[in-house]
Design a protein around this motif. Structure first.
Motif: not given
Length: 316
Positions: A173-199
């Motif tokens: 996530i830190k790496g993704a944020k680094h690139s997105l912010q450098a490209a001027g892309v904004k983070i609208a929302t962050e959804k964390f602490d989620l398991p790998n469960e499809t539903e």
């Protein structure tokens, strides 16, 4: 009498020499033993790691085995497996730690002069022999770049991840944020602490689309989460790029079809193989790198089929 003693000594010396040669041959022909303890053997990713390790066993003439916790058993933890492996006294241990709680168990191997190599997941333990795996910040950074390439500056995206206090999820996530912010892309929302469960991921993605209808892209720290997010986006009739990580077959299929732009992937097969190769070097008394970076691949339509064919061959 003296003559008999001399003859006896000569016979004894000859017998000792023969016995020494015999024992030496036994030790020379004895294969080194390496045990690999992974997080699980149910998911595609870990099966590929296992296949790479087993190829290393065959190529290097190693008596090795790969094991992982069985969550259907009461004795379900890595701790139990490590206690069992310690009694077997292998020449080397390769392990992917679930978390830092197993470090006390790894110390027992170190105290018995059994080298311990970490694979896939690093841990803050100074006595590890080597870490073989991915730089997850770099993986996330490349994933963020890939997503940003599909968007415009000012576009808004959603980030989906598991426990960001865990080094893998957190670094991605830190790496993704680094690139997105450098490209001027904004983070609208962050959804964390989620398991790998499809539903559960699908429910979260529905909430994201309802609360943030202006979201133009999604970065998920695993392909499983990315696929679940994509299903919801498709159900809503939207075209939003989703970037995941790991390079599982289902994700690559969609990339080859043109439904998704790409994913960033570790090299689990190489990870398994190189960990065995490194362990053997240590057993032989050779030096190994403290950190063996197995790299990151960007998978897009141009190279998706090649990667997919390789991974499918592994399971034939």
């Amino acid at each position: 009498m003296v003559k008999k003693r001399i003859i006896f000594l000569l016979i004894l010396l000859a017998f000792s020499a023969i016995l020494t040669v015999f024992i030496s041959k036994l030790f020379i022909n004895e294969k080194p033993t390496i045990v690999v303890v992974l997080k699980d053997l149910d998911t595609q990713y870990w099966k590929i790691v296992k296949a790479g390790a087993e190829k290393g066993f065959r190529d290097f003439g190693i008596d090795g085995k790969v094991m992982a916790p069985s969550y259907e058993s009461e004795e379900d933890g890595q701790e139990y497996l490590l206690k069992k492996v310690l009694k077997e006294n292998p020449d080397a241990l390769i392990v992917s730690p679930n978390d830092s709680s197993i470090i006390p168990f790894l110390k027992e191997f170190y105290e018995k002069d059994i080298p311990v190599l970490l694979i896939d997941t690093d841990a803050p333990w100074e006595n590890k022999t080597s870490y073989i795996g991915t730089d997850n910040f770099d993986l996330g950074r490349m994933g963020g770049m890939l997503l940003a390439s599909q968007l415009q500056p000012g576009s808004k995206v959603a980030l989906i991840a598991g426990d960001i206090n865990h080094p893998i999820s957190g670094d991605r996530i830190k790496g993704a944020k680094h690139s997105l912010q450098a490209a001027g892309v904004k983070i609208a929302t962050e959804k964390f602490d989620l398991p790998n469960e499809t539903e559960q991921i699908k429910e979260v993605m529905e909430t994201v689309l309802q609360d943030h209808p202006d979201v133009k892209g999604v970065f998920a720290e695993t392909d499983i989460k990315a696929l679940a997010a994509y299903e919801v986006i498709e159900e809503y009739g939207l075209t939003i790029p989703v970037i995941g990580a790991d390079g599982i077959n289902e994700m690559i299929d969609l990339i080859e079809e043109g439904a998704l732009p790409g994913t960033v992937a570790q090299n689990p097969y190489d990870m398994g193989y190189l960990s065995v190769e490194s362990a053997l070097k240590v057993i032989k008394g050779e030096n190994v790198w403290k950190n063996v970076d197995t790299g990151v691949d960007i998978i897009i339509k141009g190279n998706a089929k090649q990667r997919l064919d390789f991974q499918k061959r592994i399971f034939k």
